[in-house]
Design an enzyme around this catalytic site. Structure first.
Site: not given
Ligand code: URA
Length: 210
Positions: A105, A109, A201, A204
């Site tokens: 990603r 944006t 995340d 992670d």
């Protein structure tokens, strides 16, 4: 609320998910739970697989019994977090072929950028199960499915752990033919594109990179 979305409300799934959401859960435990929960969600996503009657002999007698009809399958991991779902599902469906779609990603944006694409041959003949733990904006998932359709896939399902309403809506708009199966539909996305309340995340959490 969404006709193309199934939330697996089984207590085992919900229990494991709660532990995964807890920020104090270790990387090791998170990975172990992800493997277990992936199998329980896969159970739901494969519910309608075709079976055929075959003749076998039990120790007692001959019988007709159902077996999977041998339809080809492809498991497609959206890198990198999708990989955490692969091993558990492959244990259940060892004959599935595996593909990878690498998208990241753009932090500004939030749009997906492709960096890797490798899928099995004959995608048109396969049931394709796309796996990614987090359906957030839905942009990466929709882009990955665009690529899979370009590669010939027509029969696609999407398996995730958590979904945000924004991602579900995006997927419905881009790919209304793709059913989504998840363990929970969360509240919303925050300004950084993270699912709230979420679990942080997923990459992670499973690889210990933060
Ligand atoms: N990806 C993640 O890993 N977590 C989120 O909350 C959103 C996207």
């Amino acid at each position: 609320m969404y006709d193309h979305l199934t939330v697996v409300e089984h207590p085992l799934v919900q229990h494991k998910l709660t532990i995964m959401r807890d920020k104090n859960t270790s990387t090791h435990k998170f990975r172990q739970l992800l493997r277990e929960i992936s199998q329980l969600i896969a159970y739901e996503v494969t519910r309608e697989l075709d079976t055929e009657q075959v003749t076998i002999e039990t120790p007692i007698t001959e019988m007709q019994a159902p077996k999977l009809s041998g339809k080809k399958m492809a498991l497609i991991s959206i890198l990198r977090a999708g990989n955490g779902l692969l091993d558990g599902i492959l244990e259940l469906i060892p004959a599935a072929r595996v593909g990878f779609v690498g998208l990241y990603r753009d932090p500004e944006t939030l749009e997906p950028v492709q960096y890797y694409f490798k899928v099995p041959p004959e995608m048109a003949d396969r049931l394709v199960i796309v796996v990614d733990p987090m359906l957030a904006t839905g942009n990466s998932s929709a882009a990955a499915i665009d690529l899979l359709k370009e590669a010939g896939a027509t029969n696609i399902r999407f398996l995730c752990l958590l979904a945000a309403p924004e991602g579900v809506a995006r997927m419905k708009e881009a790919h209304p033919d793709v059913p989504i199966v998840t363990a929970a539909l969360d509240s919303h996305l925050n300004e950084h594109g993270y699912i709230v309340p979420g679990l942080g995340d997923a990459g992670d959490r499973m690889f210990g990179t933060k």
